[in-house]
Motif scaffolding. Structure first.
Motif, mmCIF file in Angstrom:
data_model
loop_
_atom_site.group_PDB
_atom_site.id
_atom_site.type_symbol
_atom_site.label_atom_id
_atom_site.label_comp_id
_atom_site.label_asym_id
_atom_site.label_seq_id
_atom_site.Cartn_x
_atom_site.Cartn_y
_atom_site.Cartn_z
ATOM 1 N N ALA A 159 0.852 -1.216 0.079
ATOM 2 C CA ALA A 159 0.076 -0.008 0.014
ATOM 3 C C ALA A 159 0.570 1.238 0.071
ATOM 4 N N PHE A 160 2.044 1.227 0.909
ATOM 5 C CA PHE A 160 2.578 2.380 0.851
ATOM 6 C C PHE A 160 3.487 2.705 -0.376
ATOM 7 N N THR A 161 3.999 1.556 -0.945
ATOM 8 C CA THR A 161 4.486 1.643 -2.520
ATOM 9 C C THR A 161 3.803 2.213 -3.521
ATOM 10 N N ASN A 169 14.350 0.054 -1.546
ATOM 11 C CA ASN A 169 15.443 -0.063 -0.586
ATOM 12 C C ASN A 169 15.303 1.371 0.312
ATOM 13 N N ALA A 170 14.710 2.318 -0.197
ATOM 14 C CA ALA A 170 14.156 3.508 0.613
ATOM 15 C C ALA A 170 13.116 3.003 1.687
ATOM 16 N N ALA A 171 12.121 1.979 1.065
ATOM 17 C CA ALA A 171 11.113 1.764 1.944
ATOM 18 C C ALA A 171 11.627 0.830 3.108
ATOM 19 N N SER A 263 15.857 -7.100 -0.309
ATOM 20 C CA SER A 263 15.513 -8.203 -0.644
ATOM 21 C C SER A 263 14.154 -8.994 -0.236
ATOM 22 N N ALA A 264 13.877 -8.625 1.108
ATOM 23 C CA ALA A 264 12.860 -9.388 1.643
ATOM 24 C C ALA A 264 11.278 -8.433 1.179
ATOM 25 N N ILE A 265 11.500 -7.321 0.788
ATOM 26 C CA ILE A 265 10.390 -6.581 0.240
ATOM 27 C C ILE A 265 10.050 -7.275 -1.175
ATOM 28 N N ARG A 266 10.908 -7.513 -2.141
ATOM 29 C CA ARG A 266 10.722 -8.065 -3.181
ATOM 30 C C ARG A 266 9.993 -9.473 -3.259
ATOM 31 N N ARG A 267 10.626 -9.955 -1.906
ATOM 32 C CA ARG A 267 9.839 -11.475 -1.820
ATOM 33 C C ARG A 267 8.333 -11.392 -1.449
ATOM 34 N N ASN A 282 7.635 -6.350 -9.621
ATOM 35 C CA ASN A 282 8.461 -6.042 -8.612
ATOM 36 C C ASN A 282 8.162 -4.695 -8.169
ATOM 37 N N PRO A 283 8.841 -4.271 -6.963
ATOM 38 C CA PRO A 283 8.408 -3.044 -6.419
ATOM 39 C C PRO A 283 8.585 -1.712 -7.320
ATOM 40 N N HIS A 284 9.520 -1.741 -8.050
ATOM 41 C CA HIS A 284 10.010 -0.578 -8.941
ATOM 42 C C HIS A 284 8.975 -0.439 -9.842
ATOM 43 N N SER A 285 8.373 -1.562 -10.265
ATOM 44 C CA SER A 285 7.278 -1.459 -11.501
ATOM 45 C C SER A 285 6.171 -0.576 -11.185
ATOM 46 N N LEU A 286 5.858 -0.178 -9.868
ATOM 47 C CA LEU A 286 4.760 0.538 -9.256
ATOM 48 C C LEU A 286 5.100 1.997 -9.751
ATOM 49 N N ARG A 287 6.506 2.178 -9.695
ATOM 50 C CA ARG A 287 6.824 3.667 -10.223
ATOM 51 C C ARG A 287 6.182 3.978 -11.686
#
Length: 366
Positions: A159-161, A169-171, A263-267, A282-287
Motif C-alpha cells: 500500500a505504501f509503495t 531500498n528506501a522503503a 530483498s525481503a520486500i521483493r519477496r 516488482n516494487p519498482h514497477s509501481l513507479r
C-alpha cells in the motif's frame, strides 16, 4: 593457473576509488564494473593492463559473443554484452591517462571495445514493460491477509509503495517519523533513508484511493498503539527470527530493526502477486504504474511537473522517457481514437505547446 596480477590489482583499486569518490558511483554499480574487468582479466589470463593492444579488445568481443548464461544456458544477451564492453571501454580510457600506462595506451584504443552499431541498438532499445494497473495492485492488496503483525506489515508495504512510489531500498529504511499522515506526505531524508543518489525530497500521497491510505494509517496506528513503536523506530521492521516449537529457526513476530536491504520486500511482492493469481510485479514497477497514471490524470504542464517531482525526478523528461512509455496496446487505442475527426483530447492547444516547450528545454539540459 594465474588468478590475479599484482600490478593490475593496484591500478584497479585506484580506478574503483576514482569511480566512488570522483564519479560518485554507488557501491553496487562499482561492483558491476569490477565484475566486467575481472571477466576481461580471466579471458586474457591476467596479463598486465600496460601490455594492452587493440587486438585484445577485438578478441574479448568475440569471446563474449560465444559465452552462455551460467544459469539458463542461453547465449549472453546483447544488453549484458553491451554493459560489459562499455565498462571495459571506460576503464581503458581512464588507463590511457595514468602514469605508466599513457605511453602504452591511447585514448582511441578504448573505442575498440564498442560493439557493432546494430548490436548497440538492440541492447539499448526500449521494450514494453509489464506494468500493473492501479486496479490490479489494489486487488492484490485486498487479497492479502492481515491477521498477524507480519501480515499487517506486508500488506502495508505494498500500500505504501503504491501511495508514494518509493523505491524498495528506501522503503526498507524509513522511520515512523518520516511519514506525516495529517499532511499526506513522506519525507525522503537522505541522511537516514536510502534514496537513489542520496537525494532528499518530499513525496505527497498519490491519488490512488482512500482505502490504500487507510491501510497505511491502520498500520502506523498499530505500530504506535499496540507495539509501542516510537518516531525513530522503523516504519517496516524486519522479521524477528527465533527457535520454533519444532526446534527450527523461523519467524516469530517483528523486531525493532530495519531491513539491511530490499530483498525481503521483493519477496513480499512476489508472494502477494502470485497469491492473487497475477504475474509478479516488482516494487519498482509501481513507479511505472504511477507515471502512466500521471500521464492520464495531468492536464497541464504544471500538474505533470509536480507529479514528476513527487517521484523524485529533477527533470520531467526522466518521467516521460524512463517511466512514461505508453504500452503498445494503449498506443493503438490512442491512435485509433485520434483518427476520429470529432474526438476531443481534453488538452488545449496552448497546453500542448507549453508541454512541448518544456520538453525541448529538458532535452537541451540533458
Amino acid at each position: 593457473m594465474k588468478k590475479h596480477h599484482v600490478k593490475n590489482e593496484r591500478i584497479k583499486r585506484r580506478y574503483f576509488d576514482y569511480l566512488k569518490e570522483a564519479k560518485r558511483m554507488d557501491v553496487s554499480s562499482v561492483d558491476l564494473v569490477a565484475a566486467s574487468i575481472a571477466g576481461f582479466e580471466q579471458w586474457s589470463n591476467y596479463r598486465d593492463f600496460a601490455s594492452f593492444h587493440i587486438e585484445q579488445a577485438k578478441g574479448f568481443k568475440a569471446y563474449l559473443a560465444k559465452q552462455r548464461n551460467a544459469k539458463t544456458g542461453a547465449p549472453l544477451s546483447k544488453a549484458t554484452i553491451h554493459s560489459r564492453l562499455m565498462a571495459m571501454k571506460a576503464f581503458t580510457f581512464w588507463l590511457a591517462g595514468q602514469p605508466g600506462y599513457k605511453s602504452r595506451i591511447s585514448y582511441a584504443d578504448a573505442d575498440y571495445f564498442n560493439p557493432s552499431a546494430n548490436d548497440s541498438r538492440i541492447a539499448t532499445a526500449r521494450r514494453d514493460k509489464k506494468v500493473p494497473t492501479v486496479e490490479q495492485v489494489r486487488y492484490v492488496i485486498s487479497r492479502m491477509p492481515d491477521g498477524s503483525d507480519i501480515e499487517k506489515r506486508d500488506r502495508a508495504i505494498i500500500a505504501f509503495t503504491l501511495l508514494t512510489g518509493a523505491r524498495d531500498n528506501a522503503a526498507a529504511s524509513f522511520k515512523l517519523k518520516h511519514v506525516d499522515l495529517a499532511e499526506g506526505k513522506v519525507f525522503q531524508d537522505a541522511r537516514e533513508v536510502r534514496t537513489k543518489g542520496r537525494k532528499t525530497f518530499t513525496t505527497f500521497f498519490f491519488p490512488v484511493g482512500e482505502g490504500v491510505e487507510a491501510i497505511l494509517a491502520e498500520w502506523i496506528d498499530h505500530l504506535k498503539s499496540r507495539l509501542l513503536f516510537g518516531p525513530d523506530d522503523p516504519l517496516f521492521p524486519a522479521t524477528k527470527v527465533a527457535l520454533t516449537n519444532a526446534g527450527l529457526f523461523g519467524p516469530s513476530g517483528l523486531s525493532r530493526e530495519h531491513w539491511k536491504n530490499a530483498s525481503a520486500i521483493r519477496r513480499i511482492f512476489k508472494t502477494a502477486f502470485e497469491a492473487a493469481g497475477l504475474p509478479y510485479a516488482n516494487p519498482h514497477s509501481l513507479r511505472d504504474t504511477l507515471a502512466l497514471l500521471g500521464e492520464q490524470r495531468c492536464c497541464t504542464p504544471e500538474q505533470f511537473k509536480a507529479w514528476s517531482q513527487n517521484l523524485g525526478h529533477e527533470q520531467v523528461l526522466t518521467t516521460f522517457t524512463s517511466y512514461g512509455t505508453v504500452a503498445t496496446n494503449r498506443q493503438a487505442d490512442i491512435i485509433a481514437a485520434l483518427r476520429q475527426p470529432d474526438e476531443q483530447t481534453g488538452i488545449s492547444p496552448d497546453a500542448v505547446a507549453a508541454i512541448t516547450a518544456i520538453l525541448d528545454r529538458e532535452r537541451k539540459k540533458a
